[in-house]
Design a protein around this motif. Structure first.
Motif, PDB file in Angstrom:
ATOM      1  N   SER A   3       7.200   5.113 -81.815  1.00  0.00           N
ATOM      2  CA  SER A   3       6.483   3.998 -81.177  1.00  0.00           C
ATOM      3  C   SER A   3       7.237   3.575 -79.920  1.00  0.00           C
ATOM      4  N   LEU A   4       6.497   3.355 -78.834  1.00  0.00           N
ATOM      5  CA  LEU A   4       7.083   3.088 -77.519  1.00  0.00           C
ATOM      6  C   LEU A   4       6.636   1.735 -76.982  1.00  0.00           C
ATOM      7  N   VAL A   5       7.577   0.993 -76.416  1.00  0.00           N
ATOM      8  CA  VAL A   5       7.248  -0.137 -75.549  1.00  0.00           C
ATOM      9  C   VAL A   5       7.662   0.288 -74.146  1.00  0.00           C
ATOM     10  N   VAL A   6       6.741   0.153 -73.190  1.00  0.00           N
ATOM     11  CA  VAL A   6       7.003   0.558 -71.811  1.00  0.00           C
ATOM     12  C   VAL A   6       7.052  -0.695 -70.940  1.00  0.00           C
ATOM     13  N   LEU A   7       8.122  -0.824 -70.139  1.00  0.00           N
ATOM     14  CA  LEU A   7       8.265  -1.948 -69.213  1.00  0.00           C
ATOM     15  C   LEU A   7       8.050  -1.467 -67.788  1.00  0.00           C
ATOM     16  N   ILE A   8       7.164  -2.144 -67.070  1.00  0.00           N
ATOM     17  CA  ILE A   8       6.795  -1.745 -65.712  1.00  0.00           C
ATOM     18  C   ILE A   8       6.920  -2.938 -64.765  1.00  0.00           C
ATOM     19  N   SER A   9       6.862  -2.647 -63.457  1.00  0.00           N
ATOM     20  CA  SER A   9       6.781  -3.716 -62.465  1.00  0.00           C
ATOM     21  C   SER A   9       5.639  -3.487 -61.483  1.00  0.00           C
ATOM     22  N   GLY A  10       5.151  -2.249 -61.422  1.00  0.00           N
ATOM     23  CA  GLY A  10       4.161  -1.907 -60.400  1.00  0.00           C
ATOM     24  C   GLY A  10       2.917  -1.227 -60.945  1.00  0.00           C
ATOM     25  N   GLY A  11       2.588  -0.092 -60.314  1.00  0.00           N
ATOM     26  CA  GLY A  11       1.324   0.586 -60.605  1.00  0.00           C
ATOM     27  C   GLY A  11       1.263   1.320 -61.925  1.00  0.00           C
ATOM     28  N   GLY A  12       2.415   1.654 -62.493  1.00  0.00           N
ATOM     29  CA  GLY A  12       2.429   2.238 -63.831  1.00  0.00           C
ATOM     30  C   GLY A  12       1.941   3.672 -63.924  1.00  0.00           C
ATOM     31  N   SER A  13       2.265   4.515 -62.925  1.00  0.00           N
ATOM     32  CA  SER A  13       1.793   5.909 -62.984  1.00  0.00           C
ATOM     33  C   SER A  13       2.467   6.680 -64.124  1.00  0.00           C
ATOM     34  N   ASN A  14       3.735   6.392 -64.400  1.00  0.00           N
ATOM     35  CA  ASN A  14       4.397   7.033 -65.550  1.00  0.00           C
ATOM     36  C   ASN A  14       3.796   6.542 -66.865  1.00  0.00           C
ATOM     37  N   VAL A  34       2.915  -2.864 -73.629  1.00  0.00           N
ATOM     38  CA  VAL A  34       3.401  -2.712 -72.248  1.00  0.00           C
ATOM     39  C   VAL A  34       3.825  -4.087 -71.754  1.00  0.00           C
ATOM     40  N   GLY A  35       5.046  -4.171 -71.240  1.00  0.00           N
ATOM     41  CA  GLY A  35       5.554  -5.431 -70.711  1.00  0.00           C
ATOM     42  C   GLY A  35       5.883  -5.319 -69.240  1.00  0.00           C
ATOM     43  N   ALA A  36       5.987  -6.466 -68.581  1.00  0.00           N
ATOM     44  CA  ALA A  36       6.330  -6.475 -67.154  1.00  0.00           C
ATOM     45  C   ALA A  36       7.011  -7.785 -66.799  1.00  0.00           C
ATOM     46  N   ASP A  37       7.634  -7.790 -65.622  1.00  0.00           N
ATOM     47  CA  ASP A  37       8.289  -8.993 -65.121  1.00  0.00           C
ATOM     48  C   ASP A  37       7.372  -9.726 -64.134  1.00  0.00           C
ATOM     49  N   ARG A  38       6.125  -9.304 -64.070  1.00  0.00           N
ATOM     50  CA  ARG A  38       5.127  -9.914 -63.178  1.00  0.00           C
ATOM     51  C   ARG A  38       3.752  -9.444 -63.641  1.00  0.00           C
ATOM     52  N   ASP A  39       2.701  -9.929 -63.007  1.00  0.00           N
ATOM     53  CA  ASP A  39       1.357  -9.460 -63.359  1.00  0.00           C
ATOM     54  C   ASP A  39       1.147  -8.109 -62.676  1.00  0.00           C
ATOM     55  N   ALA A  40       1.647  -7.053 -63.293  1.00  0.00           N
ATOM     56  CA  ALA A  40       1.704  -5.733 -62.661  1.00  0.00           C
ATOM     57  C   ALA A  40       0.337  -5.042 -62.639  1.00  0.00           C
ATOM     58  N   ASP A  41       0.093  -4.283 -61.566  1.00  0.00           N
ATOM     59  CA  ASP A  41      -1.158  -3.518 -61.454  1.00  0.00           C
ATOM     60  C   ASP A  41      -1.315  -2.541 -62.615  1.00  0.00           C
ATOM     61  N   GLY A  42      -0.179  -2.053 -63.119  1.00  0.00           N
ATOM     62  CA  GLY A  42      -0.206  -1.067 -64.198  1.00  0.00           C
ATOM     63  C   GLY A  42      -0.790  -1.588 -65.504  1.00  0.00           C
ATOM     64  N   PHE A  43      -0.929  -2.914 -65.618  1.00  0.00           N
ATOM     65  CA  PHE A  43      -1.568  -3.475 -66.814  1.00  0.00           C
ATOM     66  C   PHE A  43      -2.996  -2.947 -66.975  1.00  0.00           C
ATOM     67  N   ALA A  44      -3.613  -2.577 -65.851  1.00  0.00           N
ATOM     68  CA  ALA A  44      -4.982  -2.042 -65.901  1.00  0.00           C
ATOM     69  C   ALA A  44      -5.038  -0.788 -66.771  1.00  0.00           C
ATOM     70  N   HIS A  45      -3.991   0.038 -66.709  1.00  0.00           N
ATOM     71  CA  HIS A  45      -3.945   1.255 -67.546  1.00  0.00           C
ATOM     72  C   HIS A  45      -3.865   0.873 -69.018  1.00  0.00           C
ATOM     73  N   ALA A  46      -3.001  -0.108 -69.313  1.00  0.00           N
ATOM     74  CA  ALA A  46      -2.845  -0.541 -70.704  1.00  0.00           C
ATOM     75  C   ALA A  46      -4.171  -1.072 -71.237  1.00  0.00           C
ATOM     76  N   GLU A  47      -4.839  -1.881 -70.415  1.00  0.00           N
ATOM     77  CA  GLU A  47      -6.115  -2.467 -70.846  1.00  0.00           C
ATOM     78  C   GLU A  47      -7.155  -1.385 -71.086  1.00  0.00           C
ATOM     79  N   GLU A  48      -7.181  -0.389 -70.207  1.00  0.00           N
ATOM     80  CA  GLU A  48      -8.137   0.717 -70.352  1.00  0.00           C
ATOM     81  C   GLU A  48      -7.948   1.450 -71.683  1.00  0.00           C
ATOM     82  N   PHE A  49      -6.691   1.559 -72.114  1.00  0.00           N
ATOM     83  CA  PHE A  49      -6.382   2.274 -73.353  1.00  0.00           C
ATOM     84  C   PHE A  49      -6.275   1.337 -74.566  1.00  0.00           C
TER      85      PHE A  49
END
Length: 197
Positions: A3-14, A34-49
C-alpha cells in the motif's frame, strides 16, 4: 500487496504513472491516498482514480515541525507500507523521516550525488555537463543524500532548456519509480538492508 501513500506538490505525472500501473491486477502495489503541501494539480489524477487526498499547507502551521507532525498523522491514517515523495517540494522534518524510514523514497531529476536540491535540472545545465539523469533514493535527513535504489543517465542535448531537459528526464523517472515499487513489493529490494549498508 504493497500500500502506497504518494506526496506531491505539482502536476503528479509520476503519481499518474503509478495509478495507471496499479490498474493492472498483476501489479503488486496500490495507491491508498495522495497528500500534498498545497492544492496540487495532481489531485485531479487521484480524483479520477477514486483515491482519497489530503492537503496540509506549511503556512497554516506555526513551524515546520508541527506541520510535519500533522503530515505524519495524516499518513499514518492510511497505514502505508511505503511513502513516496514524488515532486514533493518541501523538506520533510527529521521526526517524519525517522518515523517512516526506511519506507520513505523519493524521485530526483539528476544522477545523484550530482546536482541534489530543488533545481537539479537547472544546475546540470548551468554546469554544462554532457549528461545528467534520474534517481530513486531512500530518504534520509540530508538533501537528496540517501541510499540510491536505482538511477539512469539522460544525455543533455545541444540547445536544451530546463523545460526540454526535464521533459526527457520525467519518463525515465517514472520508469525507475515503477520498477523500484515492483522490486520492493517483490522482495528484490530490501529497504532496511539498503538503509543500513
Amino acid at each position: 500487496m504493497l500500500s502506497l501513500v504518494v506526496l506531491i506538490s505539482g502536476g503528479g505525472s509520476n503519481l499518474r504513472a503509478l495509478l495507471e500501473a496499479s490498474e493492472d491486477a498483476e501489479f503488486p502495489a496500490r495507491v491508498v491516498a495522495v497528500g500534498a503541501d498545497r492544492d496540487a494539480d495532481g489531485f485531479a489524477h487521484a480524483e479520477e482514480f477514486g483515491i482519497p487526498t489530503f492537503s496540509l499547507a506549511l503556512s497554516s502551521f506555526p513551524d515546520r515541525e508541527s506541520w510535519g507532525d500533522a503530515m505524519l498523522e495524516q499518513i499514518r491514517v492510511w497505514q502505508p507500507d511505503l511513502v513516496i515523495l514524488s515532486g514533493f517540494m518541501k523538506l520533510v522534518p527529521p521526526r517524519v523521516v525517522d518515523a517512516l524510514a526506511p519506507h520513505l523514497i523519493n524521485t530526483h531529476p539528476a544522477y545523484l550525488p550530482e546536482f541534489p536540491g530543488a533545481h537539479g535540472v537547472r544546475d546540470a545545465l548551468a554546469a554544462g555537463v554532457p549528461e545528467t539523469g534520474a534517481s530513486v533514493i531512500v530518504v534520509d535527513n540530508g538533501v537528496d543524500s540517501g541510499p540510491i535504489i536505482s538511477q539512469r543517465r539522460v544525455p543533455v542535448l545541444p540547445g536544451d532548456t530546463e523545460e526540454s531537459l526535464h521533459n526527457r528526464i520525467k519518463p525515465v523517472e517514472r520508469e525507475l519509480l515503477i520498477q523500484a515499487v515492483l522490486d520492493i513489493a517483490n522482495g528484490h529490494i530490501d529497504l532496511k538492508e539498503l538503509a543500513t549498508a
